[in-house]
Design a protein around this motif. Structure first.
Motif, PDB file in Angstrom:
ATOM      1  N   LYS A  39      -1.811  -8.140  -0.869  1.00  0.00           N
ATOM      2  CA  LYS A  39      -1.821  -7.046   0.063  1.00  0.00           C
ATOM      3  C   LYS A  39      -1.737  -5.779  -0.601  1.00  0.00           C
ATOM      4  CE  LYS A  39      -0.480  -9.587   4.259  1.00  0.00           C
ATOM      5  NZ  LYS A  39       0.269  -9.365   5.541  1.00  0.00           N
ATOM      6  N   LEU A  54      -5.363  -4.875  -1.435  1.00  0.00           N
ATOM      7  CA  LEU A  54      -6.060  -4.306  -0.188  1.00  0.00           C
ATOM      8  C   LEU A  54      -5.567  -2.949  -0.032  1.00  0.00           C
ATOM      9  CD1 LEU A  54      -7.539  -4.819   2.619  1.00  0.00           C
ATOM     10  CD2 LEU A  54      -5.084  -5.507   3.731  1.00  0.00           C
ATOM     11  N   ASN A  55      -4.133  -2.599  -0.120  1.00  0.00           N
ATOM     12  CA  ASN A  55      -3.686  -1.147   0.162  1.00  0.00           C
ATOM     13  C   ASN A  55      -4.405  -0.341  -0.735  1.00  0.00           C
ATOM     14  OD1 ASN A  55      -2.041  -1.927   2.145  1.00  0.00           O
ATOM     15  ND2 ASN A  55      -0.240  -2.414   0.923  1.00  0.00           N
ATOM     16  N   LEU A  92     -13.308  -3.362   1.202  1.00  0.00           N
ATOM     17  CA  LEU A  92     -12.167  -3.409   2.162  1.00  0.00           C
ATOM     18  C   LEU A  92     -12.407  -4.312   3.239  1.00  0.00           C
ATOM     19  CD1 LEU A  92      -9.631  -1.958   3.104  1.00  0.00           C
ATOM     20  CD2 LEU A  92     -10.896  -0.319   4.105  1.00  0.00           C
ATOM     21  N   SER A 144     -10.233  -7.532   4.415  1.00  0.00           N
ATOM     22  CA  SER A 144      -9.665  -7.081   5.814  1.00  0.00           C
ATOM     23  C   SER A 144      -8.868  -8.418   6.370  1.00  0.00           C
ATOM     24  CB  SER A 144     -10.668  -6.571   6.485  1.00  0.00           C
ATOM     25  OG  SER A 144     -11.501  -7.502   6.951  1.00  0.00           O
ATOM     26  N   ARG A 148      -4.994  -8.587   5.997  1.00  0.00           N
ATOM     27  CA  ARG A 148      -4.051  -7.794   6.366  1.00  0.00           C
ATOM     28  C   ARG A 148      -3.226  -8.219   7.358  1.00  0.00           C
ATOM     29  NH1 ARG A 148      -4.746  -2.334   6.344  1.00  0.00           N
ATOM     30  NH2 ARG A 148      -7.171  -2.516   5.813  1.00  0.00           N
ATOM     31  N   ASN A 149      -3.588  -9.257   8.325  1.00  0.00           N
ATOM     32  CA  ASN A 149      -2.864  -9.927   9.083  1.00  0.00           C
ATOM     33  C   ASN A 149      -2.782 -11.466   9.126  1.00  0.00           C
ATOM     34  OD1 ASN A 149      -2.632  -7.519  10.552  1.00  0.00           O
ATOM     35  ND2 ASN A 149      -4.480  -7.633  11.402  1.00  0.00           N
ATOM     36  N   SER A 201      -7.964   0.194   0.243  1.00  0.00           N
ATOM     37  CA  SER A 201      -8.015   1.070   1.432  1.00  0.00           C
ATOM     38  C   SER A 201      -7.735   2.630   1.112  1.00  0.00           C
ATOM     39  CB  SER A 201      -6.632   0.780   2.268  1.00  0.00           C
ATOM     40  OG  SER A 201      -6.760   1.316   3.549  1.00  0.00           O
ATOM     41  N   ASN A 259      -0.080   3.323   1.074  1.00  0.00           N
ATOM     42  CA  ASN A 259       0.495   2.614   1.934  1.00  0.00           C
ATOM     43  C   ASN A 259       1.191   1.398   0.999  1.00  0.00           C
ATOM     44  OD1 ASN A 259       2.014   1.517   4.125  1.00  0.00           O
ATOM     45  ND2 ASN A 259       0.339   0.019   4.964  1.00  0.00           N
TER      46      ASN A 259
END
Length: 293
Positions: free
Chosen positions: A14, A17-18, A91, A95, A98-99, A21, A255
Motif C-alpha cells: 500500500k 500504491l501511495n 496506478l 488500484s 487500495r481496498n 498515487s 498519504n
C-alpha cells in the motif's frame, strides 16, 4: 535485460500504491530506474526547472520492501534499466490493493509485441473455514526502454549539500497551513534555526503572515559519510523562498502510513523535503529557491 520483483508485505504494497498515487498527481510520466541494489521511481522534470521528486527503495534486504528482487541491466558495464510509463496506468494496475488484501504483488519486465511491465497479484479468501485462492489479477503496462545515451536526461541530484536539517510537523498540519497560505502569496519562505524552530512566512504589500513551529530538532546538515567535524555550515539560521503552490501540492497528495519528515535547507538556494518510510525507502522532493513576486 531482466527485471522481477515481488512484494509480500501488505503495508509495503500500500505504501507503493501511495507513492505512485502521489507521483501520478504531480506528473503524467513515471521513470522507473532499476539498479542492482535499489529501485528508483521519479517524475519527469525539465532540467531548467530545478524541481525533483523521486522515491528510492532499498532492494538489498530480503526483509525489506521486496522479498525477491532480480535484475540484469542492458550490459555488464551499465547494469541498469531505465523505463518510462504512464503514472496513471501504473496506478490503475495497483488500484485493487487500495481496498483489498493480496498475498503478493509481482512486477516483471516482459516483451510481447512491445515492452511491458507486468503487474500480477493474487488474493486468498477464507469462506466456511476454507481458504479459496482467487484467480490472479494481471495487468500489462506499456513501457518505453530508455536508450543508454539518454540516461543523463533523468539524472537526479543525489549529492546536494544543505546547511540545516530540521524535523517537520505532521503532514496534516502543514497541508492545512499551506492551503491557506497559497491563496495569500505566490511564495513562502521557510526558516530553520538551531533553536529548533521552523517558520513559514508569506509576505504581501498589505500584510506579513508567519507561522511558527517550536521544539523541532534542528542540526547542521551533513552528507552521507561526513563526520560531525566536517559540517557544511556555521549558520545558525537558514532560509529558502519557494513556490507556495508547488509546496502545497505535495502535501495535498501525500498519504503515507508511517513516515518521518525532514526539511533540509540550503540557504537561499534550495529546499529538500525528505519522507523516510519503513524498510529503507524514502521519498525526496527538491524545490529551488524562487525570486518572483
Amino acid at each position: 535485460m531482466k527485471f522481477r520483483a515481488v512484494m509480500n508485505d501488505g503495508i509495503n504494497i500500500k505504501e507503493l500504491l501511495n507513492v505512485i498515487s502521489t507521483f501520478a498527481r504531480m506528473q503524467k510520466s513515471l521513470i522507473i530506474n532499476v539498479q542492482p541494489t535499489k529501485l528508483i521511481l521519479q517524475i519527469e522534470t525539465e532540467a531548467s526547472d530545478g524541481q525533483y521528486l523521486w522515491c528510492e527503495i532499498d532492494a538489498t534486504r530480503q526483509e525489506g520492501f521486496f522479498s525477491e528482487y532480480i535484475m540484469d541491466g542492458i550490459d555488464s558495464e551499465h547494469n541498469q534499466i531505465y523505463m518510462v510509463c504512464q503514472a496513471t496506468s501504473f496506478l490503475r494496475a495497483l488500484s485493487y490493493v487500495r481496498n483489498n488484501a493480496v498475498d503478493y504483488v509481482k512486477l516483471k519486465l516482459i516483451k510481447t509485441h512491445m515492452p511491458c511491465l507486468a503487474v500480477e497479484m493474487c488474493t486468498t479468501i477464507s469462506t466456511n473455514e476454507q481458504e479459496v485462492i482467487m484467480p490472479k489479477i494481471q495487468h500489462s503496462i506499456p513501457v518505453t526502454i530508455v536508450a543508454r545515451n539518454e540516461w543523463c536526461q533523468y539524472d537526479i541530484p543525489l549529492e546536494v549539500g544543505y546547511d540545516l536539517s530540521i524535523a517537520m510537523p505532521s503532514a496534516k498540519s502543514l497541508r492545512a497551513l499551506l492551503d491557506k497560505k497559497k491563496n495569500l502569496a505566490p511564495t513562502v519562505t521557510l526558516y530553520a534555526t538551531l533553536n529548533d524552530e521552523l517558520s513559514l512566512v508569506v509576505e504581501t504589500e498589505v500584510v506579513t503572515v508567519a507561522s511558527h513551529y517550536r521544539n523541532l530538532k534542528c542540526v547542521p546538515a551533513r552528507t552521507d559519510g561526513q563526520t560531525a567535524d566536517e559540517q557544511l555550515t556555521n549558520l545558525s539560521e537558514a532560509s529558502c523562498r519557494v513556490d507556495t503552490k508547488k509546496l502545497a501540492s505535495l502535501f495535498e497528495t501525500i498519504n503515507f502510513y508511517d513516515v518521518v519528515m525532514t526539511a533540509n535547507v540550503r540557504h537561499e538556494q534550495a529546499l529538500n523535503i525528505r519522507f523516510d518510510m519503513r524498510q529503507n525507502a524514502f521519498v525526496n522532493y527538491i524545490l529551488p529557491a524562487t525570486n518572483f513576486e
